[in-house]
Write an enzyme that holds these catalytic residues in place. Structure first.
Site, PDB file in Angstrom:
ATOM      1  N   ASN A 212       0.852  -1.197   0.000  1.00 61.81           N
ATOM      2  CA  ASN A 212       0.000   0.000   0.000  1.00 61.81           C
ATOM      3  C   ASN A 212       0.882   1.239   0.000  1.00 61.81           C
ATOM      4  O   ASN A 212       2.106   1.131  -0.016  1.00 61.81           O
ATOM      5  CB  ASN A 212      -0.935  -0.034   1.213  1.00 61.81           C
ATOM      6  CG  ASN A 212      -0.148  -0.106   2.510  1.00 61.81           C
ATOM      7  OD1 ASN A 212       0.531   0.828   2.887  1.00 61.81           O
ATOM      8  ND2 ASN A 212      -0.207  -1.270   3.176  1.00 61.81           N
ATOM      9  N   ASP A 281      -4.503  -6.550   4.825  1.00 58.64           N
ATOM     10  CA  ASP A 281      -5.573  -7.374   5.406  1.00 58.64           C
ATOM     11  C   ASP A 281      -5.608  -8.757   4.762  1.00 58.64           C
ATOM     12  O   ASP A 281      -6.134  -9.701   5.328  1.00 58.64           O
ATOM     13  CB  ASP A 281      -6.923  -6.683   5.204  1.00 58.64           C
ATOM     14  CG  ASP A 281      -6.973  -5.382   5.970  1.00 58.64           C
ATOM     15  OD1 ASP A 281      -6.484  -5.364   7.115  1.00 58.64           O
ATOM     16  OD2 ASP A 281      -7.465  -4.379   5.411  1.00 58.64           O
ATOM     17  N   LYS A 291       9.230 -17.039 -10.434  1.00 54.74           N
ATOM     18  CA  LYS A 291       8.509 -15.916 -11.034  1.00 54.74           C
ATOM     19  C   LYS A 291       7.368 -16.457 -11.908  1.00 54.74           C
ATOM     20  O   LYS A 291       7.600 -17.330 -12.745  1.00 54.74           O
ATOM     21  CB  LYS A 291       9.464 -15.078 -11.880  1.00 54.74           C
ATOM     22  CG  LYS A 291       8.796 -13.837 -12.423  1.00 54.74           C
ATOM     23  CD  LYS A 291       9.714 -12.998 -13.254  1.00 54.74           C
ATOM     24  CE  LYS A 291       8.908 -11.895 -13.914  1.00 54.74           C
ATOM     25  NZ  LYS A 291       9.524 -11.382 -15.100  1.00 54.74           N
ATOM     26  N   PHE A 326      -4.582   2.965  14.554  1.00 59.69           N
ATOM     27  CA  PHE A 326      -4.893   3.990  13.566  1.00 59.69           C
ATOM     28  C   PHE A 326      -6.052   3.520  12.716  1.00 59.69           C
ATOM     29  O   PHE A 326      -6.295   2.317  12.592  1.00 59.69           O
ATOM     30  CB  PHE A 326      -3.673   4.254  12.677  1.00 59.69           C
ATOM     31  CG  PHE A 326      -2.769   5.307  13.252  1.00 59.69           C
ATOM     32  CD1 PHE A 326      -2.052   5.058  14.402  1.00 59.69           C
ATOM     33  CD2 PHE A 326      -2.668   6.550  12.647  1.00 59.69           C
ATOM     34  CE1 PHE A 326      -1.231   6.030  14.953  1.00 59.69           C
ATOM     35  CE2 PHE A 326      -1.850   7.530  13.189  1.00 59.69           C
ATOM     36  CZ  PHE A 326      -1.130   7.274  14.339  1.00 59.69           C
ATOM     37  N   LYS A 340     -14.176   0.475  15.420  1.00 61.22           N
ATOM     38  CA  LYS A 340     -12.865  -0.193  15.477  1.00 61.22           C
ATOM     39  C   LYS A 340     -12.309  -0.185  16.898  1.00 61.22           C
ATOM     40  O   LYS A 340     -11.735  -1.160  17.359  1.00 61.22           O
ATOM     41  CB  LYS A 340     -11.905   0.550  14.541  1.00 61.22           C
ATOM     42  CG  LYS A 340     -11.082  -0.342  13.660  1.00 61.22           C
ATOM     43  CD  LYS A 340     -10.374   0.449  12.593  1.00 61.22           C
ATOM     44  CE  LYS A 340     -11.213   0.594  11.349  1.00 61.22           C
ATOM     45  NZ  LYS A 340     -10.514   1.271  10.266  1.00 61.22           N
ATOM     46  N   LYS A 344     -11.711  -3.853  18.345  1.00 58.93           N
ATOM     47  CA  LYS A 344     -10.307  -4.257  18.544  1.00 58.93           C
ATOM     48  C   LYS A 344      -9.854  -4.069  19.993  1.00 58.93           C
ATOM     49  O   LYS A 344      -8.686  -4.260  20.318  1.00 58.93           O
ATOM     50  CB  LYS A 344      -9.403  -3.474  17.602  1.00 58.93           C
ATOM     51  CG  LYS A 344      -9.764  -3.657  16.125  1.00 58.93           C
ATOM     52  CD  LYS A 344      -8.621  -3.337  15.209  1.00 58.93           C
ATOM     53  CE  LYS A 344      -9.075  -3.384  13.763  1.00 58.93           C
ATOM     54  NZ  LYS A 344      -7.987  -3.687  12.839  1.00 58.93           N
TER      55      LYS A 344
END
Ligand code: C5P
Length: 400
Positions: A212, A281, A291, A326, A340, A344
């Site tokens: 990301n 995730d 490859k 976060f 959250k 969590k």
């Protein structure tokens, strides 16, 4: 008392008032307390004291404020600014206060000051009339509102013969004031703080991976701020675009599973865990040894869930271990982040919306809300470094 001055890198700014002679003793005392002192004088200050005096006492070159446009020198003063723990101006004249309040950078002292992100401590000293002038008062208020420490001058007989407020306090008191401010800033002294940062990478084959856009800047700023406030920091980092800050233990963990293993191990002794990493995730179900060759056919990539590190720590329910996560959302930020916090079992969630201008990946600024069980604090846009300190202020307030 903890020697808050030991090993501190201090920039001592000296501007042109009669109290500049006291800055000589301030420099000498700081060096004796274990500080590295780099002095920068304004041109006017040189009329009162000589740079050589500071150079001899601090064993460092004294930068004077003739503004030479010399590339190397410019870079040096910026690197000095970056590495400083505190920038102290003794004495600060009305003129220098006015300049720094308005971002004017027309000499070495004011340019370095503007480039500096560290603690700033200002000791105004001037004639009473100048000190009480509304222009000076407003300029000082600007400095205070930006988080700088301004230590008022004392009453007494001034060099001009007037009696009133404007005298620089005695050197002992200057040193004590600096010490007190830096001690207050050691509010994580002895605490074990675990921080995750950066982006994870989930390999598909030896060449490709899923990742990301996280730069690691927010997590690194938090780790740095915690270390500067006295914590023993362990930083567990995925891929980042900048080098980790100094003064902490750094371990790299590239996949979510790797990060999970390292975090769970290190969290056992942590007092505070701040999980700022952008963790994948999902990961590819299988990692090809070779490859993957392209064909003319489309392909599907089967993904499976990664462990949720934050949730796993929350479920451990370790008493007295503060857990901050976060949350990055593009819609219903506060509601999703509150959910959250509960799911969590975290104590705090820092929520940022990547649609907000200046917030999110790669940039040096962020706009966040601090969410706890009882409170939502919406913060304005600020530098990631400043936000890191604000987050820690909020954590410290809750664990005390
Ligand atoms: O559920 P979501 O990914 O939005 O939660 C973000 C928070 O959870 C961040 O603090 C992130 O570091 C953490 N997280 C984690 N493990 C994952 C995914 C996210 O610790 N697998």
């Amino acid at each position: 008392m903890h020697n808050a001055l030991k090993d501190k890198k201090i920039i001592l700014g000296v501007s042109g008032g009669i109290a500049a002679f006291k800055a000589v003793s301030v420099a000498s005392r700081l060096v004796k307390k274990g500080c590295t002192v780099n002095t920068i004088m304004t041109k006017n200050a040189e009329q009162f004291v000589r740079p050589l005096t500071f150079e001899t006492l601090t064993n460092r070159p004294c930068i004077i404020s003739t503004f030479e446009r010399n590339g190397k020198f410019d870079v040096e003063h910026v690197s000095l600014a970056k590495s400083a723990d505190a920038f102290v101006i003794v004495p600060a004249t009305a003129n220098v206060i006015a300049k720094i309040a308005h971002g004017i950078a027309d000499d070495m002292l004011t340019s370095t000051f503007l480039a500096c992100n560290c603690k700033k401590i200002i000791f105004p000293a001037m004639n009473t009339g100048m000190f009480e002038n509304v222009a000076t008062k407003e300029n000082i208020n600007i400095l205070i509102s930006r988080g700088m420490e301004v230590i008022d001058p004392v009453d007494g007989v001034l060099a001009c013969g007037d009696i009133g407020k404007g005298r620089l306090m005695e050197v002992d008191d200057v040193i004590k004031s600096i010490e007190n401010i830096l001690v207050k800033d050691m509010d994580l002294d002895g605490k074990n703080v675990l921080v995750t940062a950066g982006a994870t990478e989930e390999p598909i084959d030896p060449v490709r991976f899923l990742t990301n856009r996280s730069s690691g800047k927010m997590g690194y700023a938090i780790a740095d701020a915690a270390a500067k406030r006295g914590a023993n920091v362990t930083l567990i980092s995925g891929r980042a675009t900048i080098a980790p800050p100094p003064g902490m233990r750094v371990e790299f963990a590239f996949s979510a599973k790797d990060m999970y293993d390292k975090v769970l191990e290190k969290a056992e002794t942590a007092d505070i865990c701040i999980l700022a990493a952008a963790v994948a995730d999902y990961r590819p179900k299988t990692i090809s040894k070779h490859k993957i060759k392209k064909t003319d056919q489309d392909r599907a990539l089967e993904l499976v869930r990664t462990p949720d590190i934050l949730k796993s720590l929350g479920e451990q329910k370790i008493k007295n271990r503060f857990l901050c996560g976060f949350s990055m959302e593009t819609e219903d930020l506060i509601e999703n982040s509150k959910a959250k916090l509960i799911s969590k079992k975290a104590d705090m969630i820092i929520a940022n919306n990547i649609n907000d201008k200046g917030a999110g990946f790669c940039v040096d600024t962020n706009k966040a809300s601090i969410i706890t069980k009882d409170n939502v604090v919406k913060l304005p846009l600020m530098s990631k470094k400043k936000l890191a300190d604000v987050i820690i202020d909020n954590i410290v307030a809750l664990i005390e």
